[in-house]
Design an enzyme around this catalytic site. Structure first.
Site, PDB file in Angstrom:
ATOM      1  CG  HIS A   1     -11.886  -7.518   6.137  1.00  0.00           C
ATOM      2  ND1 HIS A   1     -11.125  -8.170   7.069  1.00  0.00           N
ATOM      3  CD2 HIS A   1     -11.334  -7.780   4.937  1.00  0.00           C
ATOM      4  CE1 HIS A   1     -10.141  -8.827   6.459  1.00  0.00           C
ATOM      5  NE2 HIS A   1     -10.228  -8.604   5.167  1.00  0.00           N
TER       6      HIS A   1
ATOM      7  CD  GLN B   1      -8.019  -6.989  -2.125  1.00  0.00           C
ATOM      8  OE1 GLN B   1      -7.640  -7.910  -1.411  1.00  0.00           O
ATOM      9  NE2 GLN B   1      -7.750  -6.933  -3.424  1.00  0.00           N
TER      10      GLN B   1
ATOM     11  CG  ASP C   1     -10.668  -2.191   7.467  1.00  0.00           C
ATOM     12  OD1 ASP C   1     -11.196  -2.633   8.491  1.00  0.00           O
ATOM     13  OD2 ASP C   1     -11.339  -1.782   6.499  1.00  0.00           O
ATOM     14  CG  PHE C   2      -6.029  -3.920   3.991  1.00  0.00           C
ATOM     15  CD1 PHE C   2      -6.687  -4.657   3.033  1.00  0.00           C
ATOM     16  CD2 PHE C   2      -5.987  -4.411   5.293  1.00  0.00           C
ATOM     17  CE1 PHE C   2      -7.293  -5.868   3.352  1.00  0.00           C
ATOM     18  CE2 PHE C   2      -6.593  -5.612   5.627  1.00  0.00           C
ATOM     19  CZ  PHE C   2      -7.244  -6.345   4.655  1.00  0.00           C
TER      20      PHE C   2
ATOM     21  CD  GLU D   1      -1.819  -2.359   1.415  1.00  0.00           C
ATOM     22  OE1 GLU D   1      -0.656  -2.618   1.817  1.00  0.00           O
ATOM     23  OE2 GLU D   1      -2.706  -3.220   1.290  1.00  0.00           O
TER      24      GLU D   1
END
Lengths: 324, 346, 396
Positions: free
Chosen positions: A128, A83, A86-87, A61
């Site tokens: 998620h 994606q 959260d990421f 990321e």
């Protein structure tokens, strides 16, 4: 008979296709966006239709955002898909320290669009489900958008790509397939303007993203009890349309702000701070807010439903203010 | 601008000499400019940190000279010489350090955080390793725009090779086969942290294999070696060889910043071959080859000192940024600016 | 199961409490939302208290025949979690909340829980009812030039009896339907002065005074001074002897009057004006009679010059001219005292010497005062002295 066939997700895909078609500077970069069409299929078939412009990235990321910034300096308009919101935390440094400061430090604009699939779905669990819009809004230099309708998912994404500033585009996963419209809009409210989703008289509920839908249902429930609730859909969290919110509070005298994010320093806190300092004399009751509980988002559906604002809890909070 | 040509041509010797002289002059100017920054710091004329390049001039100048002006360059903390070689005017450096409103960063950022992005010269952010993926992005974009034959160089220290950003970016460059040259100045210390606490592989160049990049080792104190190796690495990248990882061994001959007395540096290292001062080594090399003499060097020195003094004198008279006329906004789209402060109202 | 409180509801305009006359259900009964639970009685009517929600009656804490204020807890209902959540109702904070442990800071240094000081949406606990004005209500009232006193007749339907903006707008609208006439600027000015005066704790003491010697003295005068002038001079002389009762309390200091200037009330069109006799203690009655008469005329015609009003340290009002025998006048907002004189009447007076009732002309003197500056004793002594002086008119 016109049926509602276009989903919120379709709108996002259409907007990207439209952008790729109309502007050769646009490309899409992210994990699984190419042949696979994205984890949520937001880029389905786009790699085929626009060869070489929808590119798969490794699970990096930080480097994904950094690459986008470099491409933007070179005059391109990258759309990057994280994606899950959260990421994006792994790419946080590049978003807030590289992208958000570029224009301020160098006068060179940074026209990147960072798409974050965000928000809770049943069973999503702590990593998620997050809604980090407030954290990005906190940093100067970013535009943060939270479309709540199919029309806005389309129109605001198109406008986001066209903006010269870095945009964090928060698309709610729960709305992806559940929200449908008959057709895509040909024109839209511009970014920066909030929308009156429902006109009312007794209480203003300010909400954004998926919570707008829940607030609308709560308003229907309360209408049966004789209350007319006005609902403001913020649409963009930053910039935040204070004028529309205050005009609504001027009409109703009462405010409830609902957000799916956590309470501390969230969008709801920001709205109330502004209304208190700029519209104190308009309030007939102390302004209230409703957020998720101050814990990570739980996995089990029963815990998840209790963790977040729901139609029921929104209506109950509204009643409390209405009875004041 | 410099191409080291390998054909046996009578011009080769000339080219090598010219390359050394050009490089040496930049190194000299860089050293003198750094000395001046140190003096200004001690005279409390500079706010915030001062970071000097003493000991790293050879590596840095070789990097700057190996690139074309149309390439992408992301220098780091100890690259005064490389920045000059790539084309940065002394005035830009002095203005940024002294916070002049006329400098490229207009007082909004300072010291080594300076650059000119649209000329391919990237201003670093403090997070080490973060600039590498930005270089990748510029190279990636050029490829999409069908611009060929460019190279992007990013400078790093041994410490930066431990960051996640470095890892992600080098991996990304390798996957995309980008013409990236990473120049790692292994000066043995990341602030006070020795390399034994920074990485566990035998040599930093070993990492290249893990990423699918091409390794190059060089003695950072030796100008000749630096010129050759950087030239080679840049060429390989330019001709489609994918990312190149150049690791130079040298010693940082100053504190991490001028606030740091570097008393933790191991005395043995100071006395070892990489403790040599590359400027001194280069000077001796030039004199030994009779490519120049002490008199000429003195002239270059005083010219450089003069140029630096002039620049400093000029900048000290320039205006500091005025908070009352600053546009206190970080986005470029006017109609989306919130709560805009009126000029004159803070 | 959450406990939901049953509280005394709004009972109607300006009604603060009601008496429990009958319990209609008993502990353990299942009740529906809005079902009548208790019968209560106010001064005006009998009413019922309805259940706030569906559930099981936990019990009543109120007692039969006792009175409870609006908002007081009367009992509780055990409701389901769902039902309580649906209504957003508060849970009962433990009845025995322990403010003491907060003060002590807990035993052995253990931290005690912080008890919430308000329940529900905050209405300041000491300002419930019409005295709590929300910011919007204040703004609206400022817009219309109204004060809290103007809301006295408005029943609040909001939490803790507060007047909501809706209540207010309904009230204003209802006024529009009634006959209205414009209040003169005099009326508005007097209203403002009386409102400001009333912010102090005022009390009144009274004493009858026999007027016979005064009336005899008056017969010998030409022109004839009014009875109020006699009272004015008596007040002035009494204050010259001790000016403290006419002092003004400012913080912790009493500011004594610098000159005994005394005003007297004159009814003018739609209000009252107060001309002033300067240094009333230094000028004898006969010298003041003409001036007094002139001032009365000027006041009636609303032609008082500026130097003839203001700056007085006490006022005299002759409510006897309206035939009233008793009144509790209100001092001017900047004064501590007002002396009132009622109508004279022939009444029987016990003459100890003669051993029988004799007819005398008697009038009531009343003294209203700011109770922060003086108490009943000082007020009484002042009034006694005034009465004494009025029975010795040759001294005035």
């Amino acid at each position: 008979m016109a049926t509602k066939e276009i989903t919120y997700l379709d709108a996002i895909r259409e907007a990207q296709a439209h952008a790729l078609r109309d502007d050769p500077r646009v490309f899409i970069y992210g994990q699984d966006v190419g042949g696979f069409g994205g984890a949520f299929k937001a880029t389905k078939n786009l790699a085929k239709e626009f060869p070489g412009r929808v590119i798969d990235a490794p699970i990096s990321e930080d480097a994904i955002v950094g690459l986008a910034v470099g491409a933007a300096i070179e005059g391109l308009r990258p759309i990057i898909e994280m994606q899950f919101a959260d990421f994006a935390a792994v790419g946080f440094n590049q978003i807030v320290n590289q992208a958000a400061t570029l224009f301020w430090r160098t006068n060179v604009p940074c026209p990147i669009t960072v798409r974050l699939p965000f928000g809770g779905t049943s069973g999503g669990g702590p990593f998620h489900s997050q809604t980090p819009e407030a954290i990005y809004a906190h940093y100067p230099g970013l535009i943060v958008l939270t479309p709540a309708t199919v029309e806005d998912a389309y129109g605001m994404l198109l406008e986001a790509v066209a903006l010269d500033d870095p945009v964090v585009f928060c698309e709610h996963k729960l709305l992806y397939r559940h929200l449908k419209a008959e057709k895509l809009p040909t024109e839209a409210l511009p970014i920066g303007k909030a929308r009156i989703a429902r006109e009312g008289r007794d209480l203003t509920i300010v909400a954004y993203s998926a919570m707008v839908q829940d607030a609308l249902e709560a308003a229907t429930e309360l209408a049966a009890e004789g209350w007319e609730i006005e609902i403001v859909d913020l649409r963009s969290v930053k910039p935040l349309d204070t004028d529309t919110v205050i005009a609504s509070v001027a009409r109703t005298g009462k405010l409830l702000c609902v957000g799916e994010a956590w309470p501390w320093g969230g969008v709801t806190a920001e709205v109330i701070a502004r209304v208190m300092s700029e519209g104190f004399g308009l309030l007939d009751a102390p302004p209230q807010r409703l957020n998720s509980k101050d814990t990570p988002v739980p996995f089990h559906p029963k815990l998840w439903e209790a963790h977040r604002p729901t139609v029921r809890s929104i209506a109950a909070a509204a009643r409390k203010i209405l009875r004041h | 601008m410099l191409q080291v040509v390998t054909e046996p041509h009578t011009g080769v010797a000339d080219a090598v000499r010219e390359a050394h002289l050009t490089a040496f002059r930049y190194m000299l100017r860089a050293r003198l400019l750094d000395d001046k920054f140190g003096a200004l710091y001690r005279a409390s004329k500079i706010h915030g940190g001062v970071f000097l390049s003493r000991g790293q001039e050879a590596l840095s100048v070789a990097t700057g000279l190996a690139l074309k002006k149309t390439d992408v360059f992301a220098p780091l903390i100890r690259d005064t010489a490389g920045r000059m070689a790539f084309g940065e005017p002394i005035l830009d450096a002095v203005r940024t350090y002294l916070g002049s409103s006329l400098g490229p960063m207009r007082g909004r950022d300072g010291n080594v955080h300076r650059g000119n992005p649209q000329q391919g010269y990237l201003p670093m952010i403090s997070h080490l390793g973060a600039m590498v993926s930005v270089v990748n992005g510029m190279l990636f974009a050029r490829r999409l725009k069908k611009i060929t034959g460019c190279v992007g160089a990013a400078c790093l220290g041994d410490g930066a090779t431990s960051t996640g950003a470095f890892h992600e970016a080098l991996n990304q460059a390798a996957v995309e086969k980008l013409p990236l040259v990473l120049v790692v100045a292994n000066n043995q210390y990341a602030y006070s942290t020795p390399t034994a606490r920074q990485f566990a592989c035998n040599e930093l160049t070993d990492k290249a294999i893990g990423y699918g990049a091409t390794p190059h080792s060089v003695d950072g104190t030796d100008l000749t070696a630096c010129l050759q190796v950087l030239s080679k690495a840049v060429d390989q990248a330019r001709s489609g060889g994918g990312p190149q990882l150049v690791v130079a061994e040298l010693l940082r001959l100053c504190g991490h910043g001028e606030h740091d007395d570097a008393s933790y540096v191991d005395a043995n290292l100071k006395n070892s071959p990489f403790g040599r001062d590359c400027l001194k080594v280069a000077r001796e090399h030039l004199i030994r080859h009779k490519w120049t003499d002490h008199t000429q060097i003195s002239v270059w020195e005083s010219e450089a000192v003069h140029e630096i003094e002039e620049a400093v004198g000029q900048v000290l008279r320039e205006p500091a940024p005025d908070p009352y006329s600053e546009k206190w906004t970080a986005i470029s789209t006017e109609h989306l600016i919130e709560g805009q402060e009126e000029a004159g109202k803070i | 199961m959450p406990q939901v409180l049953i509280t005394m509801p709004q009972l109607g305009e300006s009604i603060a409490e009601a008496r429990i006359v009958q319990f209609l259900v008993k502990a353990g009964d299942n009740v529906e939302a809005d079902q009548d639970l208790i019968e209560v009685e106010t001064d005006k009517a009998t009413m019922t208290v309805a259940s706030p929600c569906k559930g099981r009656l936990g019990g009543f804490s109120a007692q039969l025949d006792e009175s409870y204020a609006v908002g007081a807890a009367l009992g509780s209902i055990e409701a389901t979690q769902e039902e309580a959540a649906r209504l957003g109702l508060d849970e009962v904070v433990t009845q025995k909340s322990e403010p003491d442990s907060l003060a002590k800071g807990g035993q052995n240094g253990r931290r005690t829980q912080v008890q919430p000081t308000v329940r529900g949406l905050p209405v300041p606990a000491n300002a419930a009812g019409a005295s709590y004005l929300s910011p919007r209500l204040k703004a609206r009232m400022d817009e219309l030039g109204l004060h809290a006193a103007d809301l006295a007749g408005v029943a609040g339907s909001g939490a803790a009896g507060r007047v909501t903006v809706e209540d207010f707008e309904k009230y204003i609208a209802s006024l529009e339907k009634q006959k209205m006439s414009g209040a003169s600027s005099m009326r508005v000015a007097v209203a403002d002065a009386m409102r400001r005066s009333w912010t102090r704790p005022l009390a009144t003491v009274g004493l009858p005074v026999v007027l016979d010697s005064l009336l005899a003295h008056r017969k010998t005068c030409e022109p004839k001074p009014g009875p109020a002038l006699y009272a004015l001079r008596a007040l002035a002389l009494a204050l010259a002897e001790n000016s403290a009762p006419a002092g003004r309390l400012v913080g912790s200091k009493i500011v004594h009057p610098s000159a005994i200037d005394v005003g007297f009330a004159v009814e003018a069109e739609d209000g009252v004006l107060v001309p002033v006799i300067r240094q009333a203690d230094k000028r004898p009655l006969k010298d003041l009679t003409q001036r007094y008469g002139e001032l009365v005329e000027l006041a009636r015609q609303r032609k008082l010059p500026p130097d003839a009003t203001g700056g007085s340290v006490a006022t005299v009002t002759n409510f006897g001219t309206f035939g009233l025998i008793w009144a509790t006048p209100i001092p001017l907002p900047e004064q501590t005292l007002v002396l009132g004189l009622g109508a004279g009447r022939k009444v029987p007076f016990w003459d100890e010497q003669k051993g029988q009732f004799v007819p005398v002309m008697e009038a009531n003197l009343t003294l209203s005062f700011d109770h922060r500056v003086l108490d009943g004793g000082a007020a009484g002594r002042l009034l006694q002295r005034i009465s004494e002086l009025m029975r010795q008119p040759e001294k005035l």
